[in-house]
Design a protein around this motif. Structure first.
Motif, PDB file in Angstrom:
ATOM      1  N   GLU A  52       5.560  -2.588  -4.699  1.00 38.74           N
ATOM      2  CA  GLU A  52       4.116  -2.764  -4.931  1.00 38.74           C
ATOM      3  C   GLU A  52       3.738  -2.551  -6.395  1.00 38.74           C
ATOM      4  OE1 GLU A  52       2.463  -4.337  -3.030  1.00 38.74           O
ATOM      5  OE2 GLU A  52       3.397  -4.100  -1.063  1.00 38.74           O
ATOM      6  N   GLU A  70       2.926 -10.434   2.480  1.00 47.58           N
ATOM      7  CA  GLU A  70       3.943 -11.315   1.905  1.00 47.58           C
ATOM      8  C   GLU A  70       5.064 -11.730   2.853  1.00 47.58           C
ATOM      9  OE1 GLU A  70       3.520  -8.011   1.086  1.00 47.58           O
ATOM     10  OE2 GLU A  70       5.452  -7.021   0.812  1.00 47.58           O
ATOM     11  N   HIS A 128       0.129 -12.347  -6.225  1.00 44.81           N
ATOM     12  CA  HIS A 128       0.783 -11.102  -5.794  1.00 44.81           C
ATOM     13  C   HIS A 128       1.707 -11.357  -4.604  1.00 44.81           C
ATOM     14  CE1 HIS A 128       0.847  -6.657  -5.127  1.00 44.81           C
ATOM     15  NE2 HIS A 128       1.049  -7.030  -3.870  1.00 44.81           N
ATOM     16  N   TYR A 137       0.159   1.543  -5.817  1.00 43.59           N
ATOM     17  CA  TYR A 137      -0.036   0.192  -6.334  1.00 43.59           C
ATOM     18  C   TYR A 137      -0.377   0.213  -7.829  1.00 43.59           C
ATOM     19  CZ  TYR A 137      -0.025  -2.314  -1.841  1.00 43.59           C
ATOM     20  OH  TYR A 137       0.334  -2.895  -0.650  1.00 43.59           O
ATOM     21  N   HIS A 139       5.911 -11.319  -4.489  1.00 41.66           N
ATOM     22  CA  HIS A 139       6.689 -10.459  -3.586  1.00 41.66           C
ATOM     23  C   HIS A 139       7.948 -11.165  -3.085  1.00 41.66           C
ATOM     24  CE1 HIS A 139       4.823  -6.615  -2.949  1.00 41.66           C
ATOM     25  NE2 HIS A 139       3.694  -7.083  -2.452  1.00 41.66           N
TER      26      HIS A 139
HETATM   27 ZN    ZN Z   1       1.919  -6.028  -2.382  1.00 40.65          ZN
END
Ligand code: ZN
Ligand code: ARG
Length: 880
Positions: A316, A260, A293, A381, A297
């Motif tokens: 995360e 990210e 995702h 995660y 971020h």
């Molecule tokens: Zn991530």
């Protein structure tokens, strides 16, 4: 060296501004770094210690003058820096083309890319490479204009032009202060798909997806996913895109899924490129979720980042939760949402549950590490995401949104901790089930291990009361023997024996959230007219193992009638699991009962259930999840039981599979929407069952149909589905099909990865799969240097195919040891992932257990292991 969470100290210096310049050359890149440094007055005086690895230092200047310094291990130490703010100038060189670890600046396919999370920036230049040091970056890139026409870094392009000797330059400025792990550079011969958008806030933005020439037509899905993500984050959480320009880049050599970096996300091409002919429905879904995702971020990770790496789940877990919510919202219907949820839970059980009961078990917020890259785990995660989901369950959706709002009001621009997040959600919801138990709720961050919840119901017909007793216990994990009770939200309802929902209170509510926060608790429901069937942990409301002690009859009621689709699926899995476990515990061959077969037939032929749901309900529990239920496990016995169940299901439902195959053909052009992909999934399952059954009966019709379908398929989902049916159960047709597939796709690396993986994941029979994998390591297309390719064989065999890997002759373990050592010399992060195949060795039955230990010890005996692999094998040995 092991780093402890509780040893955290602020840095003794801050770096406020960074001016970097790169003279890019694959063999020798010159990096010049000018840092605006100031002493952190909150800390005692001390030397300035900068991190640096694999750097060739040319000079160090302070305020333009030479300064005395020393190099100590991986640190550059300046003992007497000025007390006032100063300018530190460092010049060093690096060798990107020799950087096979893919951390720092490296080359791939003739272009330059970076990966700095977690600690790759120190492989570019000396720096305070820790996430709580945030600076504003200006980056100048200089490179050969013909070889590297595209020069990218974070933020906005402020100038560009040509230089002497065919070189050119670009200057990028990122106005947002950021930690070094979010820094990125890309330089190469790339092309971009572009899209201009205007967001709700009325701002214009340029979106770009950069890939190699020739891959442009495979970027449409990624671009659409990016646009959908931007729209969703603004609508759901009020979080807008904060940059004029947002870039996404694909690279073929990449250790993880994607990264990210601020305004310049870098993706493994496997997580970015898709076309109907080359990517499956699952690939399309995965790309959508990873693009989302990384985009999400930008707020949860970049605008608010982590104070230290122990807080990794702060960004995360929260961002996985956000991408899961996004995928559910994109799926649309309640049933399609449930399919997403089921897939996420299946993944959690296949990866995180074993992690939590193995050598590497660690809390969502680990207490110590020696190599942080080893803690980008499914616990941080996926379990981290479940923890965030429990916040939402405890404070409600609106309450959670209010909590997020407060989190950004308080912490935008800061590097914070999981405690700050917890405080924001609780403070926005005073008096809530969360706020009143915040301290005990936070045990989810500190205790490893999957809690076991046991339910026991008792019905008293005389008083019409149903008493539900819940107990919980979390097993010991390495370094944590005694556990306290967790706060466990149990979403539940009661059904009567015909499946009707029973009112739980005077208002007629049929669903409630019980909060289990003691080792043992009793909940009483009054006015229950007949003995109910409890439906507990709906939607998988907490990451626990539930033993609800339900009979098959009760499970059948849930499977047929529960209003919660997750629990309907769960009941189907529980029925299958009970049978498999029973056979394994009794050491007897498995025979499916007529009741079970009828129940499965009922699902398959159900007039209303979605095909996607049917496919999930008819897929047997995974072998790793089954192993999880046993104190010691024999991978061969588990495999035999699953194969027996599958063969019986294939044969008993033969006509139903055939009907399902015909009924679920998708007409028209390919789209990866939930309805068509559900149909394809069910048709492909049916086909594989029919080919499996043909193996027993000698029928040639279905294998022939499968081959035809493989040849004629107009999309990769169907082509791979048919190929997999043949590879799994028809050796004669599999051989020419595999050859044809390879010839057809030899120039498409991502498809060739599938070709390797499919063979390595095939059900083992008489050691043929293992032998095939060994042979494939010698194939001209195989290499350990490309992580996707290496994983396609090594992770597929060692981590996804227990029966092929765990062999009585230990050959699988010998292979594992050789490969881990070979990969470690090239790419430690990749090696340590493969090393984790042995996490659960201590729970193996003999002879596997002793042989596995020996192989681990052999790897551990190697003196020059990377710190990555060393940590994994040492934890493994200590766990036995
Ligand atoms: Zn991530
Ligand atoms: N932050 C990235 C993501 O989850 C993962 C990158 C981690 N990379 C690594 N080498 N540890 O999106």
């Amino acid at each position: 060296p092991t780093i402890q969470r509780l040893d955290y100290q602020q840095p003794t210096f801050w770096i406020r501004k960074v001016d970097l310049s790169f003279d890019l050359d694959p063999a020798k890149t010159i990096v010049t770094s000018k840092l605006q440094v100031e002493r952190n007055r909150a800390m005692p005086h001390g030397p300035l210690r900068l991190h640096g690895e694999e750097l060739n230092l040319l000079r160090v200047l302070i305020n333009g003058a030479g300064v005395s310094f020393r190099q100590e291990g991986h640190e550059l130490v300046i003992d007497n820096p000025p007390d006032e703010d100063f300018l530190l100038e460092i010049r060093n060189t690096i060798c990107p083309e020799k950087n096979t670890a893919l951390s720092g600046l490296y080359t791939s396919g003739g272009s330059f890319f970076t990966q700095c999370e977690a600690e790759g920036f120190r492989r570019i230049t000396y720096f305070l490479d820790r996430p709580d040091v945030m600076a504003v970056y200006t980056v100048t890139l200089r490179a050969d204009a013909a070889k590297y026409p595209v020069l990218l870094s974070n933020g906005n392009l402020t100038s560009s032009g040509s230089l002497d000797n065919g070189r050119h330059f670009a200057v990028w400025h990122d106005p947002f202060p950021k930690p070094s792990y979010l820094f990125a550079v890309v330089a190469g011969d790339l092309v971009a798909r572009e899209q201009r958008i205007r967001t709700r806030a009325g701002k214009d933005h340029l979106l770009q997806v950069y890939v190699r020439r020739g891959d442009l037509e495979k970027t449409e899905h990624a671009m659409n996913s990016l646009i959908a993500s931007i729209v969703w984050d603004e609508a759901r959480f009020g979080l807008p895109l904060d940059l004029e320009r947002f870039m996404v880049v694909g690279v073929s050599d990449f250790n993880m899924g994607a990264m990210e970096n601020k305004g310049l996300n870098i993706f493994n091409t496997a997580a970015l490129l898709a076309s109907p002919a080359t990517a499956t429905d699952a690939d399309f879904a995965r790309i959508e979720s990873i693009v989302a995702h990384e985009y999400f971020h930008n707020w949860t990770g970049n605008r608010v980042t982590c104070r230290d790496w122990f807080q990794l789940s702060l960004k995360e877990g929260l961002t996985v939760f956000r991408d899961q919510e996004f995928s559910m919202d994109m799926a649309g219907t309640p049933s399609a949402r449930a399919v997403c949820r089921i897939q996420d839970v299946r993944q959690l059980r296949a990866m995180q549950f074993p992690e939590d009961s193995g050598a590497m078990a660690h809390p969502v917020r680990p207490d110590s590490y020696s190599e942080i890259n080893n803690f980008y785990t499914s616990t941080v995660y996926e379990k981290g995401s479940e923890v965030v989901r429990m916040y939402q369950t405890l404070v409600g959706r609106k309450g959670f949104e209010a909590g997020m709002k407060l989190y950004f009001e308080r912490h935008d621009g800061q590097a914070v901790t999981c405690d700050d997040f917890a405080a924001a959600i609780a403070d926005a919801n005073p008096g809530s089930d969360l706020a009143t138990r915040l301290d005990s709720f936070k045990r989810w961050y500190s205790q490893a291990g999957t809690p076991r919840v046991t339910a026991h119901g008792e019905y008293d017909a005389a008083t019409q009361a149903f008493t539900l007793r819940l107990t919980q216990q979390t097993p010991a994990t390495p370094g944590q023997t005694d556990k306290l009770p967790q706060v466990i939200p149990v979403v539940m309802g009661l059904l009567d024996r015909h499946g009707a929902a029973l009112p739980l209170d005077a208002n007629g509510a049929t669903e409630r959230v019980l909060v289990l926060d003691q080792a043992e608790q009793t909940f009483v429901f009054n006015g229950i007219a007949s003995e109910p069937v409890p439906s507990l942990l709906r939607g998988f409301s907490a990451p626990v193992v539930l033993n609800d002690g339900l009979s098959d009859a009760a499970l059948l009621v849930l499977m047929r009638h529960d209003s919660d689709p997750f629990n309907r699926w769960e009941a189907s899995q529980r029925l299958a699991l009970n049978r498999i476990l029973h056979a394994l515990r009794a050491g007897q061959p498995l025979t499916l009962s007529p009741v079970f077969i009828d129940a499965m037939r009922g699902v398959l032929n159900h007039p209303e259930l979605d095909p996607a749901f049917k496919e999930l309900a008819l897929t047997l529990p995974g072998e790793a999840y089954i192993a999880e239920q046993l104190d010691t496990f024999d991978p061969q016995a588990i495999h035999a039981a699953v194969m027996a169940a599958q063969t019986q299901l294939a044969s008993a439902l033969r006509d139903d599979w055939a009907a399902a195959f015909e009924a679920n053909q998708v007409q028209g052009g390919y789209t990866p929407d939930p309805v068509s992909s559900g149909k394809r999934a069910l048709a492909n399952l049916a086909l594989s069952m029919l080919v499996l059954d043909a193996q027993a009966t000698g029928d040639t019709v279905w294998p022939g149909k499968a081959y035809q379908r493989f040849k004629d398929a107009s999309n990769m989902t169907d082509r791979l589905g048919a190929l997999s049916a043949l590879v799994n159960a028809n050796a004669a047709l599999a051989a020419p099909a595999l050859e044809r597939f390879h010839a057809l796709f030899k120039d498409d690396a991502l498809v060739i990865d599938k070709w390797f993986a499919l063979q390595a994941r095939a059900p083992e029979a008489e050691g043929r799969v293992f032998a095939r994998v060994k042979a494939l390591t010698k194939h001209a297309d195989f290499t350990l240097k490309n992580p996707n390719r290496a994983r396609s064989l090594l992770a597929s065999l060692c981590m996804a195919n227990p029966a092929a890997f765990h062999r009585a002759d230990a050959a699988g373990y010998v292979f594992w040891a050789e490969q881990v050592l070979a990969v470690d010399a090239i790419n430690p992060q990749l090696a340590s992932r493969v090393a984790r195949a042995m996490d659960r060795w201590a729970a193996l039955a003999e002879p596997y257990r002793s042989a596995a230990r020996e192989a681990i010890a052999r790897v551990a005996a190697k003196p020059d292991l990377s710190s990555d692999v060393r940590e994994i094998v040492e934890r493994a040995l200590a766990s036995g």
